[in-house]
Write a protein that holds these residues in place. Structure first.
Motif, PDB file in Angstrom:
ATOM      1  N   LEU A  96       0.826  -1.205   0.000  1.00 56.41           N
ATOM      2  CA  LEU A  96       0.000   0.000   0.000  1.00 56.41           C
ATOM      3  C   LEU A  96       0.863   1.259   0.000  1.00 56.41           C
ATOM      4  O   LEU A  96       0.585   2.221  -0.716  1.00 56.41           O
ATOM      5  N   LEU A  97       1.913   1.246   0.828  1.00 53.38           N
ATOM      6  CA  LEU A  97       2.791   2.410   0.909  1.00 53.38           C
ATOM      7  C   LEU A  97       3.578   2.606  -0.379  1.00 53.38           C
ATOM      8  O   LEU A  97       3.760   3.738  -0.846  1.00 53.38           O
ATOM      9  N   ASP A  98       4.023   1.501  -0.949  1.00 51.20           N
ATOM     10  CA  ASP A  98       4.748   1.579  -2.219  1.00 51.20           C
ATOM     11  C   ASP A  98       3.852   2.166  -3.310  1.00 51.20           C
ATOM     12  O   ASP A  98       4.291   2.974  -4.136  1.00 51.20           O
ATOM     13  N   GLY A  99       2.594   1.781  -3.292  1.00 47.08           N
ATOM     14  CA  GLY A  99       1.652   2.313  -4.269  1.00 47.08           C
ATOM     15  C   GLY A  99       1.423   3.805  -4.118  1.00 47.08           C
ATOM     16  O   GLY A  99       1.068   4.490  -5.078  1.00 47.08           O
ATOM     17  N   ALA A 100       1.645   4.306  -2.894  1.00 45.53           N
ATOM     18  CA  ALA A 100       1.503   5.745  -2.636  1.00 45.53           C
ATOM     19  C   ALA A 100       2.819   6.489  -2.842  1.00 45.53           C
ATOM     20  O   ALA A 100       2.904   7.691  -2.571  1.00 45.53           O
ATOM     21  N   THR A 116      -0.970  11.796   7.873  1.00 47.76           N
ATOM     22  CA  THR A 116      -2.432  11.853   7.828  1.00 47.76           C
ATOM     23  C   THR A 116      -2.972  11.903   6.406  1.00 47.76           C
ATOM     24  O   THR A 116      -4.185  11.800   6.202  1.00 47.76           O
ATOM     25  N   GLU A 117      -2.089  12.095   5.416  1.00 45.89           N
ATOM     26  CA  GLU A 117      -2.533  12.111   4.026  1.00 45.89           C
ATOM     27  C   GLU A 117      -2.393  10.748   3.359  1.00 45.89           C
ATOM     28  O   GLU A 117      -2.813  10.567   2.216  1.00 45.89           O
ATOM     29  N   LEU A 118      -1.796   9.780   4.061  1.00 45.40           N
ATOM     30  CA  LEU A 118      -1.604   8.444   3.496  1.00 45.40           C
ATOM     31  C   LEU A 118      -2.913   7.647   3.574  1.00 45.40           C
ATOM     32  O   LEU A 118      -3.541   7.565   4.629  1.00 45.40           O
ATOM     33  N   GLY A 119      -3.279   7.020   2.461  1.00 39.99           N
ATOM     34  CA  GLY A 119      -4.488   6.214   2.450  1.00 39.99           C
ATOM     35  C   GLY A 119      -4.443   5.080   3.449  1.00 39.99           C
ATOM     36  O   GLY A 119      -5.434   4.786   4.126  1.00 39.99           O
ATOM     37  N   ALA A 120      -3.282   4.432   3.586  1.00 39.84           N
ATOM     38  CA  ALA A 120      -3.153   3.306   4.514  1.00 39.84           C
ATOM     39  C   ALA A 120      -3.412   3.741   5.950  1.00 39.84           C
ATOM     40  O   ALA A 120      -3.964   2.980   6.754  1.00 39.84           O
ATOM     41  N   PHE A 121      -3.018   4.974   6.281  1.00 42.48           N
ATOM     42  CA  PHE A 121      -3.245   5.481   7.635  1.00 42.48           C
ATOM     43  C   PHE A 121      -4.706   5.879   7.814  1.00 42.48           C
ATOM     44  O   PHE A 121      -5.337   5.505   8.811  1.00 42.48           O
ATOM     45  N   LYS A 122      -5.249   6.616   6.853  1.00 37.49           N
ATOM     46  CA  LYS A 122      -6.637   7.072   6.971  1.00 37.49           C
ATOM     47  C   LYS A 122      -7.613   5.906   6.999  1.00 37.49           C
ATOM     48  O   LYS A 122      -8.666   5.985   7.637  1.00 37.49           O
ATOM     49  N   GLN A 123      -7.269   4.818   6.309  1.00 37.73           N
ATOM     50  CA  GLN A 123      -8.169   3.669   6.235  1.00 37.73           C
ATOM     51  C   GLN A 123      -7.991   2.697   7.404  1.00 37.73           C
ATOM     52  O   GLN A 123      -8.655   1.657   7.454  1.00 37.73           O
ATOM     53  N   PHE A 177      -8.507   4.441  18.248  1.00 35.92           N
ATOM     54  CA  PHE A 177      -9.067   3.094  18.108  1.00 35.92           C
ATOM     55  C   PHE A 177     -10.191   3.087  17.077  1.00 35.92           C
ATOM     56  O   PHE A 177     -10.358   2.112  16.338  1.00 35.92           O
ATOM     57  N   GLY A 178     -10.967   4.185  17.041  1.00 34.64           N
ATOM     58  CA  GLY A 178     -12.053   4.261  16.078  1.00 34.64           C
ATOM     59  C   GLY A 178     -11.547   4.297  14.644  1.00 34.64           C
ATOM     60  O   GLY A 178     -12.150   3.693  13.745  1.00 34.64           O
ATOM     61  N   ARG A 179     -10.452   5.015  14.408  1.00 36.98           N
ATOM     62  CA  ARG A 179      -9.884   5.061  13.057  1.00 36.98           C
ATOM     63  C   ARG A 179      -9.499   3.670  12.591  1.00 36.98           C
ATOM     64  O   ARG A 179      -9.631   3.336  11.405  1.00 36.98           O
ATOM     65  N   LEU A 180      -9.036   2.832  13.511  1.00 38.26           N
ATOM     66  CA  LEU A 180      -8.609   1.476  13.175  1.00 38.26           C
ATOM     67  C   LEU A 180      -9.757   0.467  13.206  1.00 38.26           C
ATOM     68  O   LEU A 180      -9.574  -0.687  12.812  1.00 38.26           O
ATOM     69  N   ASP A 181     -10.920   0.928  13.698  1.00 36.34           N
ATOM     70  CA  ASP A 181     -12.035   0.001  13.908  1.00 36.34           C
ATOM     71  C   ASP A 181     -11.570  -1.174  14.766  1.00 36.34           C
ATOM     72  O   ASP A 181     -11.855  -2.350  14.485  1.00 36.34           O
ATOM     73  N   ALA A 182     -10.825  -0.834  15.837  1.00 34.14           N
ATOM     74  CA  ALA A 182     -10.209  -1.855  16.692  1.00 34.14           C
ATOM     75  C   ALA A 182     -11.263  -2.541  17.565  1.00 34.14           C
ATOM     76  O   ALA A 182     -12.214  -1.912  18.033  1.00 34.14           O
ATOM     77  N   ASP A 183     -11.065  -3.829  17.783  1.00 33.17           N
ATOM     78  CA  ASP A 183     -11.950  -4.566  18.675  1.00 33.17           C
ATOM     79  C   ASP A 183     -11.122  -5.145  19.820  1.00 33.17           C
ATOM     80  O   ASP A 183      -9.927  -4.924  19.931  1.00 33.17           O
ATOM     81  N   ARG A 184     -11.778  -5.878  20.717  1.00 30.74           N
ATOM     82  CA  ARG A 184     -11.146  -6.492  21.899  1.00 30.74           C
ATOM     83  C   ARG A 184     -10.504  -5.452  22.805  1.00 30.74           C
ATOM     84  O   ARG A 184      -9.528  -5.725  23.495  1.00 30.74           O
ATOM     85  N   LEU A 185     -11.044  -4.224  22.787  1.00 30.00           N
ATOM     86  CA  LEU A 185     -10.545  -3.139  23.620  1.00 30.00           C
ATOM     87  C   LEU A 185     -11.709  -2.467  24.342  1.00 30.00           C
ATOM     88  O   LEU A 185     -12.720  -2.132  23.724  1.00 30.00           O
ATOM     89  N   GLN A 186     -11.562  -2.301  25.629  1.00 30.64           N
ATOM     90  CA  GLN A 186     -12.553  -1.589  26.423  1.00 30.64           C
ATOM     91  C   GLN A 186     -11.856  -0.388  27.053  1.00 30.64           C
ATOM     92  O   GLN A 186     -10.885  -0.553  27.796  1.00 30.64           O
ATOM     93  N   VAL A 187     -12.330   0.813  26.757  1.00 29.08           N
ATOM     94  CA  VAL A 187     -11.664   2.037  27.191  1.00 29.08           C
ATOM     95  C   VAL A 187     -12.443   2.659  28.345  1.00 29.08           C
ATOM     96  O   VAL A 187     -13.667   2.828  28.264  1.00 29.08           O
ATOM     97  N   VAL A 188     -11.732   3.009  29.423  1.00 26.53           N
ATOM     98  CA  VAL A 188     -12.377   3.599  30.597  1.00 26.53           C
ATOM     99  C   VAL A 188     -11.500   4.724  31.151  1.00 26.53           C
ATOM    100  O   VAL A 188     -10.286   4.747  30.940  1.00 26.53           O
ATOM    101  N   ILE A 189     -12.150   5.647  31.853  1.00 24.61           N
ATOM    102  CA  ILE A 189     -11.431   6.678  32.607  1.00 24.61           C
ATOM    103  C   ILE A 189     -11.233   6.145  34.022  1.00 24.61           C
ATOM    104  O   ILE A 189     -12.204   5.828  34.713  1.00 24.61           O
ATOM    105  N   ALA A 190      -9.991   6.025  34.444  1.00 21.42           N
ATOM    106  CA  ALA A 190      -9.714   5.476  35.774  1.00 21.42           C
ATOM    107  C   ALA A 190      -8.329   5.897  36.228  1.00 21.42           C
ATOM    108  O   ALA A 190      -7.426   6.118  35.413  1.00 21.42           O
ATOM    109  N   ASP A 191      -8.151   6.009  37.534  1.00 24.10           N
ATOM    110  CA  ASP A 191      -6.882   6.381  38.150  1.00 24.10           C
ATOM    111  C   ASP A 191      -6.080   5.115  38.416  1.00 24.10           C
ATOM    112  O   ASP A 191      -6.550   4.202  39.101  1.00 24.10           O
ATOM    113  N   ALA A 192      -4.865   5.054  37.892  1.00 22.59           N
ATOM    114  CA  ALA A 192      -4.043   3.852  38.049  1.00 22.59           C
ATOM    115  C   ALA A 192      -3.653   3.581  39.491  1.00 22.59           C
ATOM    116  O   ALA A 192      -3.304   2.450  39.836  1.00 22.59           O
TER     117      ALA A 192
END
Length: 449
Positions: A208-212, A235-242, A305-320
């Motif tokens: 993909l990068l070579d094609g760009a 941010t202008e690379l298709g592979a990154f945006k997709q 995570f949304g840009r990657l459409d990532a799964d198996r991740l649960q995001v929370v606000i919490a103090d370590a």
């Protein structure tokens, strides 16, 4: 600390100052006010196009990497010394000097004229007259301009490589002058962009990068990663945006590989933002709970995570320091630290660091590590990591923790998980001057069943 004066309101004639140079001055003002470089840069360059953003980055990052040498040059040409100048005027002179001496694409007349005009706008005619005289002299003498080398070897290294002397001194005591010089040099060498494929394999990402039209290289020791050649508008690379890749320095990848969490396990990343380690953990884990105490950082993590459409991740606000989760199979705490292993990417950090930071951050690291231990299942895994090179934040923290928690012990990963050269007594230790990546440390601690 000096504050920026209100912009000079008098009438003036001269070339209009470019938005890029104005943005650079505003970023430096933000740094003096305590903001971080990356965050300020993003905010101040939002309206610039990709080419101008890269130009501002080259100027600001470059100036910060050479600030001590620039100051030595200016000190000989500013009556009374640069320390007596208004802090904003000093930064403007540094920017102008850096353009003259290090940016061949900038004509001398532009470097001088723009800096003088910007100084006039912000501080008036008197300051701009000084800037004009100093920069014109530097331009005349540029062919043979070299500051006097201090007689003290530590002072000489601090000036040559633009690091605070006290930092150079502590590293020289640990590694010696030669190794310290190599570390300082590595810190002034831009790290470049390294990508990790997501949802596709490395060969597909390279295609993909070579094609760009983007040239890529392998990353020794981290075969799945891809290093981009030259300057790229990510941010202008298709592979990154997709969502086919994300940015991660090899040191961070190696921390997760060293952790070697079991396939199908539940993992908590208690200091997860900006989220790349959580993504890397999710390659093997059934679920990763990614938390951070700051809502803004969590929002950015969710966006990534949304840009990657990532799964198996649960995001929370919490103090370590107070993890409100049931015990899980593995816990990663990539604790807040001085970041001395990332000076090449964050050149502002070297000038922001204070000796007192070790005590303040050390106390927080101790609290986080102890809290994390309470949410590891019996027989589970606790991984402590930093991007620091300092023993107080790394080995000493682990030794203190093990002394207080006899149910834990160091357990190296399986042979071949990471290169043997990165292991030190079962601990992961990545050094910029020896391994070519950002600095990183990690300890893999197994709780008794």
């Amino acid at each position: 600390m000096s504050t920026v004066k209100r912009p000079y309101q008098g009438t003036h004639k001269g070339p209009e100052v470019t938005e890029s140079r104005t943005a650079a001055a505003l970023v430096l003002a933000d740094l003096r006010g305590g903001q971080l470089l990356d965050a300020s840069f993003e905010r101040r360059t939002t309206l610039l196009d990709a080419r101008d953003r890269r130009w501002v980055q080259e100027l600001v990052w470059g100036m910060l990497r050479t600030r001590a040498r620039l100051d030595a040059i200016l000190a000989d040409r500013v009556r009374g010394g640069i320390a007596k100048l208004d802090a904003d005027v000093a930064d403007l002179l540094r920017l102008g000097t850096y353009q003259l001496l290090h940016m061949d694409s900038v004509p001398p007349y532009a470097a001088i004229g723009q800096t003088v005009q910007l100084t006039k706008q912000r501080h008036g005619i008197g300051a701009s007259t000084l800037a004009n005289a100093v920069l014109r002299r530097i331009d005349r003498e540029r062919a043979h301009i070299e500051p006097v080398v201090p007689a003290d070897p530590l002072d000489a290294l601090a000036q040559q490589y633009s690091h605070p002397r006290w930092v150079v001194q502590r590293w020289a005591a640990r590694w010696g002058l030669d190794d310290t010089a190599r570390l300082l040099s590595a810190n002034n060498t831009p790290g470049g962009i390294v990508l990790r494929p997501y949802g596709i394999d490395r060969a597909q990402l390279v295609a993909l990068l070579d094609g760009a039209g983007v040239e890529t290289h392998e990353v020794p020791g981290v075969p799945d990663s891809v290093r981009l050649a030259g300057s790229v508008a990510l941010t202008e690379l298709g592979a990154f945006k997709q969502g086919n890749c994300y940015v991660q320095d090899p040191a961070a990848t190696l921390v997760v590989q060293y952790a070697q969490v079991e396939a199908g396990s539940v993992v908590a990343d208690l200091c997860a933002a900006p989220g790349s380690k959580a993504l890397e953990l999710s390659r093997r884990a059934a679920m990763v709970i990614a938390s951070d105490r700051h809502g803004a950082r969590v929002d950015r993590m969710l966006h990534g995570f949304g840009r990657l459409d990532a799964d198996r991740l649960q995001v929370v606000i919490a103090d370590a320091t107070q993890p409100a989760i049931v015990p899980v199979d593995a816990v990663l705490v990539d604790v807040p630290c001085t970041g001395t292993g990332t000076f090449r990417r964050h050149p502002d950090a070297r000038w922001r660091l204070r000796v007192s930071d070790f005590a303040v951050l050390g106390a927080l690291q101790k609290r986080i590590l102890r809290a994390a231990a309470t949410v590891v299942k019996p027989g589970g895994l606790l991984v402590y990591s930093t991007c620091s090179l300092e023993l107080e934040e790394n080995d000493d923290q682990v030794a203190t923790f093990l002394a207080d928690h006899p149910e834990y012990s160091v357990e190296p990963p399986s042979p071949g998980t990471v290169p043997d050269a990165l292991l030190d007594g079962g601990l992961l230790r990545v050094l910029p001057h020896r391994h070519g990546f950002d600095g990183a440390f990690a300890a893999r601690l197994r709780r008794a069943a």
